[in-house]
Design a protein around this motif. Structure first.
Motif, PDB file in Angstrom:
ATOM      1  N   GLY A  45      -7.826   4.869 -11.774  1.00 14.97           N
ATOM      2  CA  GLY A  45      -8.836   4.012 -11.171  1.00 14.97           C
ATOM      3  C   GLY A  45     -10.242   4.516 -11.415  1.00 14.97           C
ATOM      4  O   GLY A  45     -11.220   3.888 -11.029  1.00 14.97           O
ATOM      5  N   LYS A  46     -10.352   5.686 -12.045  1.00 18.03           N
ATOM      6  CA  LYS A  46     -11.669   6.204 -12.384  1.00 18.03           C
ATOM      7  C   LYS A  46     -12.196   5.405 -13.575  1.00 18.03           C
ATOM      8  O   LYS A  46     -11.473   5.229 -14.564  1.00 18.03           O
ATOM      9  CB  LYS A  46     -11.537   7.671 -12.767  1.00 18.03           C
ATOM     10  N   THR A  47     -13.408   4.962 -13.501  1.00 16.31           N
ATOM     11  CA  THR A  47     -13.952   4.117 -14.559  1.00 16.31           C
ATOM     12  C   THR A  47     -15.274   4.663 -15.095  1.00 16.31           C
ATOM     13  O   THR A  47     -15.835   5.604 -14.530  1.00 16.31           O
ATOM     14  CB  THR A  47     -14.242   2.689 -14.040  1.00 16.31           C
ATOM     15  N   SER A  86      -4.903  13.929   4.770  1.00 14.23           N
ATOM     16  CA  SER A  86      -3.502  14.042   5.187  1.00 14.23           C
ATOM     17  C   SER A  86      -2.562  14.358   4.024  1.00 14.23           C
ATOM     18  O   SER A  86      -1.428  14.764   4.238  1.00 14.23           O
ATOM     19  CB  SER A  86      -3.060  12.743   5.877  1.00 14.23           C
ATOM     20  N   LYS A  87      -3.020  14.163   2.804  1.00  9.96           N
ATOM     21  CA  LYS A  87      -2.192  14.481   1.644  1.00  9.96           C
ATOM     22  C   LYS A  87      -2.689  15.782   1.040  1.00  9.96           C
ATOM     23  O   LYS A  87      -3.460  15.780   0.065  1.00  9.96           O
ATOM     24  CB  LYS A  87      -2.223  13.340   0.610  1.00  9.96           C
ATOM     25  N   ASN A 144      -9.362  13.335  -1.868  1.00 13.52           N
ATOM     26  CA  ASN A 144     -10.119  13.160  -0.632  1.00 13.52           C
ATOM     27  C   ASN A 144      -9.325  12.573   0.527  1.00 13.52           C
ATOM     28  O   ASN A 144      -9.910  12.161   1.527  1.00 13.52           O
ATOM     29  CB  ASN A 144     -11.366  12.285  -0.856  1.00 13.52           C
ATOM     30  N   LEU A 199      -2.675   3.331   2.977  1.00 18.85           N
ATOM     31  CA  LEU A 199      -3.865   3.122   2.141  1.00 18.85           C
ATOM     32  C   LEU A 199      -3.565   1.947   1.211  1.00 18.85           C
ATOM     33  O   LEU A 199      -2.596   1.975   0.454  1.00 18.85           O
ATOM     34  CB  LEU A 199      -4.144   4.389   1.324  1.00 18.85           C
ATOM     35  N   LYS A 203       8.542  -2.753   0.696  1.00 17.08           N
ATOM     36  CA  LYS A 203       8.880  -1.640   1.584  1.00 17.08           C
ATOM     37  C   LYS A 203       8.378  -1.918   2.981  1.00 17.08           C
ATOM     38  O   LYS A 203       7.466  -2.721   3.183  1.00 17.08           O
ATOM     39  CB  LYS A 203       8.333  -0.328   1.045  1.00 17.08           C
ATOM     40  N   GLY A 223       0.831  -1.203   0.000  1.00 24.70           N
ATOM     41  CA  GLY A 223       0.000   0.000   0.000  1.00 24.70           C
ATOM     42  C   GLY A 223       0.858   1.243   0.000  1.00 24.70           C
ATOM     43  O   GLY A 223       2.076   1.178  -0.185  1.00 24.70           O
ATOM     44  N   HIS A 224       0.235   2.368   0.222  1.00 25.96           N
ATOM     45  CA  HIS A 224       0.974   3.631   0.206  1.00 25.96           C
ATOM     46  C   HIS A 224       0.788   4.365   1.528  1.00 25.96           C
ATOM     47  O   HIS A 224      -0.325   4.504   2.024  1.00 25.96           O
ATOM     48  CB  HIS A 224       0.513   4.508  -0.955  1.00 25.96           C
ATOM     49  N   LEU A 225       1.910   4.851   2.057  1.00 25.78           N
ATOM     50  CA  LEU A 225       1.898   5.588   3.306  1.00 25.78           C
ATOM     51  C   LEU A 225       1.265   6.959   3.070  1.00 25.78           C
ATOM     52  O   LEU A 225       1.738   7.720   2.223  1.00 25.78           O
ATOM     53  CB  LEU A 225       3.351   5.744   3.754  1.00 25.78           C
ATOM     54  N   VAL A 226       0.190   7.268   3.778  1.00 23.43           N
ATOM     55  CA  VAL A 226      -0.469   8.553   3.547  1.00 23.43           C
ATOM     56  C   VAL A 226      -0.405   9.497   4.739  1.00 23.43           C
ATOM     57  O   VAL A 226      -0.750  10.671   4.614  1.00 23.43           O
ATOM     58  CB  VAL A 226      -1.938   8.381   3.098  1.00 23.43           C
ATOM     59  N   ASP A 227       0.044   8.981   5.869  1.00 25.71           N
ATOM     60  CA  ASP A 227       0.147   9.875   7.024  1.00 25.71           C
ATOM     61  C   ASP A 227       1.055   9.221   8.054  1.00 25.71           C
ATOM     62  O   ASP A 227       1.160   7.992   8.097  1.00 25.71           O
ATOM     63  CB  ASP A 227      -1.253  10.115   7.629  1.00 25.71           C
ATOM     64  N   PRO A 261     -12.505   5.496  -5.659  1.00 30.25           N
ATOM     65  CA  PRO A 261     -12.019   6.395  -6.711  1.00 30.25           C
ATOM     66  C   PRO A 261     -13.046   6.625  -7.815  1.00 30.25           C
ATOM     67  O   PRO A 261     -12.950   7.622  -8.534  1.00 30.25           O
ATOM     68  CB  PRO A 261     -10.783   5.673  -7.258  1.00 30.25           C
ATOM     69  N   VAL A 262     -14.028   5.764  -7.928  1.00 31.67           N
ATOM     70  CA  VAL A 262     -15.045   5.980  -8.950  1.00 31.67           C
ATOM     71  C   VAL A 262     -15.992   7.102  -8.532  1.00 31.67           C
ATOM     72  O   VAL A 262     -16.240   8.039  -9.279  1.00 31.67           O
ATOM     73  CB  VAL A 262     -15.811   4.671  -9.270  1.00 31.67           C
ATOM     74  N   GLU A 321     -15.242   9.056  -6.051  1.00 31.43           N
ATOM     75  CA  GLU A 321     -14.408  10.072  -5.407  1.00 31.43           C
ATOM     76  C   GLU A 321     -14.919  10.418  -4.020  1.00 31.43           C
ATOM     77  O   GLU A 321     -15.106  11.582  -3.675  1.00 31.43           O
ATOM     78  CB  GLU A 321     -14.273  11.320  -6.294  1.00 31.43           C
ATOM     79  N   THR A 322     -15.154   9.376  -3.238  1.00 30.46           N
ATOM     80  CA  THR A 322     -15.543   9.589  -1.856  1.00 30.46           C
ATOM     81  C   THR A 322     -14.560   8.874  -0.935  1.00 30.46           C
ATOM     82  O   THR A 322     -13.938   7.886  -1.329  1.00 30.46           O
ATOM     83  CB  THR A 322     -16.948   9.021  -1.561  1.00 30.46           C
ATOM     84  N   THR A 323     -14.416   9.407   0.250  1.00 34.56           N
ATOM     85  CA  THR A 323     -13.575   8.791   1.276  1.00 34.56           C
ATOM     86  C   THR A 323     -14.347   8.835   2.573  1.00 34.56           C
ATOM     87  O   THR A 323     -14.910   9.868   2.924  1.00 34.56           O
ATOM     88  CB  THR A 323     -12.264   9.579   1.444  1.00 34.56           C
ATOM     89  N   PHE A 383      -7.986   1.854   4.760  1.00 36.53           N
ATOM     90  CA  PHE A 383      -6.906   2.418   5.584  1.00 36.53           C
ATOM     91  C   PHE A 383      -6.467   1.448   6.679  1.00 36.53           C
ATOM     92  O   PHE A 383      -7.300   0.743   7.261  1.00 36.53           O
ATOM     93  CB  PHE A 383      -7.361   3.720   6.259  1.00 36.53           C
ATOM     94  N   THR A 442     -11.873   4.269   0.515  1.00 37.31           N
ATOM     95  CA  THR A 442     -11.921   5.282  -0.536  1.00 37.31           C
ATOM     96  C   THR A 442     -12.603   4.649  -1.739  1.00 37.31           C
ATOM     97  O   THR A 442     -12.529   3.442  -1.936  1.00 37.31           O
ATOM     98  CB  THR A 442     -10.522   5.742  -0.983  1.00 37.31           C
TER      99      THR A 442
END
Lengths: 711, 711
Positions: free
Chosen positions: B312-314, B442-443, B439, A597, A633, A551-555, A659-660, A662-664, A602, A657
């Motif tokens: 990732g948007k579709t 933290s980023k 969204n 993430l 990593k 995953g990716h570190l976001v905070d 992405p389609v 765009e809500t979190t 999360f 999250t």
């Protein structure tokens, strides 16, 4: 006298007929009395139909090609090697195709091929090439491949037996199978009498052949070893190669591989000598081994990749197709095995496959029942084990694997008290598995890479503690093999799953305990993964506890400051030389968190310790000139100069999250204020808050009645 | 006189009634005469049933909560902001729920909420916060959000209209909608008369409101601009914001977003004034725009992420659910749109959704027809375009995207002649998209990160040529906006797809041409991706051509020697500062190859050049203290001192690995001997071999009759 002579002869014949086997063919995966039903079944039940279609297509393709039985020449992967592998596979497809279709052409193909082998086999000396450190075969460069060849081929012979002329049968048996039996038991006697998975293939080949061509002598040897005293042979292997929980010490990846000859031979034994009740042997050990193999997978079907495992291997592999079919049809028709069979997408075209496909089509399937459980290691179950926690449905399951087992022989990793975490269909804290690109010629011929030793086996490659930048047992496998970790506590309740294990041998003078729990608190939807790693020593050491993550570190707190203009390796040996140090910083107040993430969810890992800590961010790839290492990593908690140290972490699984759209939602962690309030020899007192509510979390290491106290 | 007076009045009324609109409600996505059928449909057709269930559940949840209409206060993401967003969404769900169920409680909820807004709206001044560089709203911090709010809200009002008392209707219209119309057209006049996607939301909100509350004046303004002269307004936007191929210059991600107000307003126009034949306008431009949006996706549904795109948007996004439903129901019932609707997994609960769900249930769907095509950019189609090649079924499709378009305004990237390659359901040569965690608070509050500018927009982040370590146009967006790349050749034949484009402005004095083909040769199963990037200049330059790739490098010639003990950044600006240099080596003989394993398939990229080359391996992450950059890696062909240079590459897609069966087939590449035999101003002569057979491949840049000659 004439009368007496006749009587004696009659008694002798009776005795031999009693100790010989019913010669009805076929009689292994398919049985003569069931052929009618099976022929109907392949037209009726979807999964069987599909599986039959594939076999028939393979067989139809095979019979169009010229029969090739080359003189053995090349090593693994070479032309003659691949041809002989292909031959046993096509013979089996043709054997099944003959029984299902009744069409002689398939039997004729097997017959011709076997005659060709019979004409050649005795001319072949030991294979000219030799796999390093392995006994040579005659068809292949290692005897193991020969055993496998025969396990398949004897099934094909059994399938076409009745279609062959008596004289051809005699030729094949006397010129091929009998010399093979001799080779496997005499020339390969060293292997035959081992307690080892290669020996399992050997005894299975010998025993199955013994049944099919009616050589009870060889069956006896296969079952009880060449001395027929039971000290070696199949039954001894069942006794010693698996733990009482059906765990094979090399780990899930090799367990799967080892399983096939065990169950194929068992199925053969059961057909020829049902009175031996082989499936009941050692408290249904084989059924347990199959079940345990399945329990050693995540919900996506992949095996937990501890030790030298190829990642991406799933229970769809043919060994477990056989395993699940036989377990369901011959041992215990548990409806949740149908779920696995459906996911495998195929069955063995066989009596067992018929039963599975039929029951599936009748809607009898239930979701596979993944269990939280302790799987003990060692022949007597006393060499530690694997702790597995599960939570949630098979569609969205948290799974935690804790490894506190034995070394697992040559394929073992130096990963005492390793932790893996899965959630939401993916790896969160993964295991690297082996460093190997299997069957990729350009990567060291598909064999294990040097980095398997320099990286994948080393302690730092795993989610466990490395002391003084040195692997467990200084990476000495022989030393590691002598002792195992020990599981001191395991308990599964509805809202609290607990595993606690000790490892006191990996580092002289250092005592390690990991106590991990999955705790459901009412404030949160998903259970918390609470991990307490405690280490004690009379001397000060460097303690490194990495969490390899996906995953990716976001905070993060402390805020990460990555190195911007240069990267250097973390160390110079025990795998440290393969790690780039991306960031390093002190942890004020001995606590902090990181939010990751991964797959739209999360994971916030809160941590605290009772001595000063630093936080390091790592990535894999240093000292890797051939670019063989996969992107990986980690974040790592380090203390450089402590005698006793306690690492306390809580991994909170939260939010999502989209992405389609765009809500979190739920991006904020609700856990706060981790504290280590006491760290005594017999207890650790910890606390944390969830949405402001304080939880006291106490581990009473010596009190099994009240091991973890929460209030 | 009395009689005359009456007559005049009657005439006046007639005139106004002619120019006013039929006041039947609902009349946008749902129409009064169709409600009966729709009520039956939600019980009958699976997809509609599912979609209705979700709407009803949202509505049922909403009406249990207290109505909250807070005084506007916080910026985007803040409490009042989120509440007002939620309100328009729940009002729409309740509006639909009222029409489908007939239950007054849903209408009452909308009524109460609208009355509350009507009581408050006029008290609210301009929003106290302001999004930087954007016009302020009254409900939200930017007027765009106010427009969106009204586009949704006027639909809800239309849906519940008939359930409201005349006096409440009057209150809502006079105290809320009329002030809103005034705000949108007078206070926001600057936006209203722009040719810009914010203006589209403005005119759609005004126009739809005009129809629903019967204010023809506002409809006229919405259609033709505030001066009603047609220079601005909706029709001018349809004329100018899309190319003749229905392409929106900012790229697929923003095309999707821009689309919704266009089609919602069109649908409203069509219901109220079918005589305007809005769907036929500009040669069915709106249908093309919807179709083009779909054509700008890969087979997994994701939009090609050129420019500032969220990956990732579709096409599952709500804008395209509306788009597909309306395109199918109101414009052209092409059966392949049903395939998309099925994959979207939902329909708008509406007349259009009913038709889709019904036809899907009747099995009318066909696989979506992905086309190889040139999609021209620019209002008149003269600003370059995107070339798209497709090959193979929707289950296993090769797709190549070539970008030779205009800058695409503020969200454009400096990526002239960029190339993307997809295969087997995944990215092979990806585009990074934008640097943004949408969204994720933290980023940077979920907004574009600084790295969007320093990395994602820069030329080196893309699969195209960077000259002298400097981005196109020195990364000056205003300069870049002035010119576009030009497509010089595009042709699709069965076995050969060709795209050729020039870019002569990005670097002064440097002329670039990329000619890319997808060529099926009979020796191989999958077409070859043949890429010829030619650059000419009077002065010597450094030319860097990276291929950002996914997967793992498993073989290469020259053999790669990665740096083992230190990594340094590749450069200091234009994105180079974010790249770690992992390996660098000369390319003997000016040619070589790299083999990548990605998603169990091999991709061997053979390359050759006509001047000395070096090969560099790159990974992303330098000068990224916040760890904001995503794992990415590339190989890069570089020449440091050439005037003219030709980069020739062939990407062969071959073989497969199966980790479950542990088999590998087709791992060896069959392409060899790439040569650049001539590089003249008007032609490039190249050759290569496939399984030993030589192919001559000549590009005749100035001969459109025989552009590529192969023999």
């Amino acid at each position: 006298m004439n009368y007496l002579k006749k009587l004696v002869w009659a008694l002798i014949c009776l005795f031999f007929s009693l100790s010989s086997f019913s010669q009805e063919h076929p009689s292994i995966m398919l049985s003569k009395q069931n052929i009618g039903a099976l022929r109907k079944g392949v037209q009726t039940y979807a999964l069987l139909k599909k599986s039959w279609k594939k076999i028939k297509s393979d067989a139809d393709k095979a019979i169009l090609e010229a029969i090739e039985v080359p003189v053995p020449k090349e090593a693994g992967g070479g032309k003659s090697h691949e041809q002989h592998k292909k031959n046993y596979s096509t013979m089996l497809s043709c054997g099944i195709a003959y029984q299902i279709s009744g069409d002689q052409k398939y039997a004729a193909y097997v017959e011709q091929m076997l005659l060709k082998y019979a004409a050649e086999y005795e001319k072949w000396p030991l294979h000219p090439k030799r796999k390093e450190g392995h006994q040579g075969g005659r068809i292949f460069w290692q005897s193991l491949n020969d055993f496998v060849w025969q396990v398949y081929t004897i099934q094909s012979y059994d399938l076409v037996h009745d279609a062959l002329s008596a004289s051809n049968r005699k030729t094949i048996e006397s010129k091929l199978f009998e010399p093979i039996l001799k080779f496997f038991t005499v020339d390969c006697a060293g292997t035959f009498d081992k307690i080892h998975n290669h020996a399992t293939w050997d005894v299975a080949a010998v025993g199955m052949t013994g049944y099919v061509i009616n050589k009870p002598e060889y069956v006896q040897m296969a079952l009880k070893g060449s001395a027929k005293d039971g000290k070696t042979g199949y039954l001894a292997q069942v006794d010693q190669l698996f733990s009482p929980d059906g765990y094979y010490t090399e780990g899930p990846y090799y367990q799967r591989y080892a399983l096939l000859p065990f169950i194929l031979f068992a199925k053969t034994i059961n057909n020829y000598q049902p009175e031996l009740k082989i499936f009941q042997y050692r408290d249904q050990l084989l059924a347990k081994a199959i079940q345990t193999s399945l329990q050693l997978t995540y919900t996506d079907g992949t095996f937990f990749p501890i030790n030298d495992a190829i990642k991406g291997k799933t229970y769809e592999s043919s060994e477990l197709v056989y395993g699940v079919d036989i377990a369901y049809a011959d041992i215990n028709a548990s409806p949740d095995l149908l779920d696995i069979a459906a996911k495998q997408g195929e069955v063995v075209v066989s009596d067992a496959g018929l039963k599975i496909a039929k029951d599936l089509s009748e809607g009898r399937s239930k979701p596979f029942s993944y269990q939280s459980q302790l799987i003990k290691d060692g022949a007597s179950g006393k060499e530690g084990g694997l702790g597995i926690f599960r939570s949630g449905s098979n569609e969205d399951q948290q799974a935690v694997v804790l490894k506190a087992a034995s070394q697992g022989m040559g394929h073992g990793h130096f990963d005492r008290l390793n932790l893996l975490y899965y959630d939401n269909g993916v790896e969160i804290f993964p295991d690297y598995g082996s460093a190997r690109f299997i069957n990729i010629e350009s990567k060291k011929g598909g064999d294990y890479l040097p980095e398997n030793k320099t990286w994948a086996k080393q302690t730092i490659a795993h989610n466990t503690l490395t002391v003084d930048q040195t692997s467990n047992f200084k990476a000495n496998a022989d030393l590691a093999q002598q002792t195992a970790a020990s599981v001191s506590y395991f308990k599964i309740d509805k809202d609290l799953q607990i595993f606690s294990a000790d490892e006191n041998h990996a580092y002289p003078g250092v005592r390690m305990n990991r106590t991990t729990a999955l705790l459901k608190v009412k404030e949160l939807q998903k259970p918390l993964l609470i991990d307490v790693f405690r280490v004690n020593s009379d001397k000060a050491h460097q303690y490194d506890l990495p969490f390899w993550y996906k995953g990716h570190l976001v905070d993060a707190s402390p805020k990460i400051k990555g190195f911007t203009d240069q990267l250097k390796p973390l160390g110079s040996k025990y795998g440290y030389e393969h790690i780039w140090l991306n960031a390093e910083q002190a942890v004020p107040g001995k606590s902090g968190y990181l939010s990751i993430l991964n797959n739209k969810r999360f994971y916030t890992v809160h941590f605290a310790a009772d001595a000063p800590l630093s936080l390091k961010l790592l990535s894999l790839g240093a000292n890797d000139p051939d670019l063989s290492l996969l992107e990986s990593k980690a974040f790592m908690l380090s203390s450089t100069d402590s005698k006793d140290q306690l690492f306390f972490s809580i991994t909170e699984t939260h939010g999502q999250t989209n992405p389609v759209n765009e809500t979190t939602t739920g991006a904020s962690s609700q856990v706060t204020d981790l504290q280590v309030t006491a760290n005594h020899p017999d207890r650790a007192s910890l606390s944390f808050k969830v949405k402001g509510k304080t939880y006291q979390y106490q581990i009473n290491y010596n009190n099994k009645e009240n091991f973890i106290k929460i209030n």
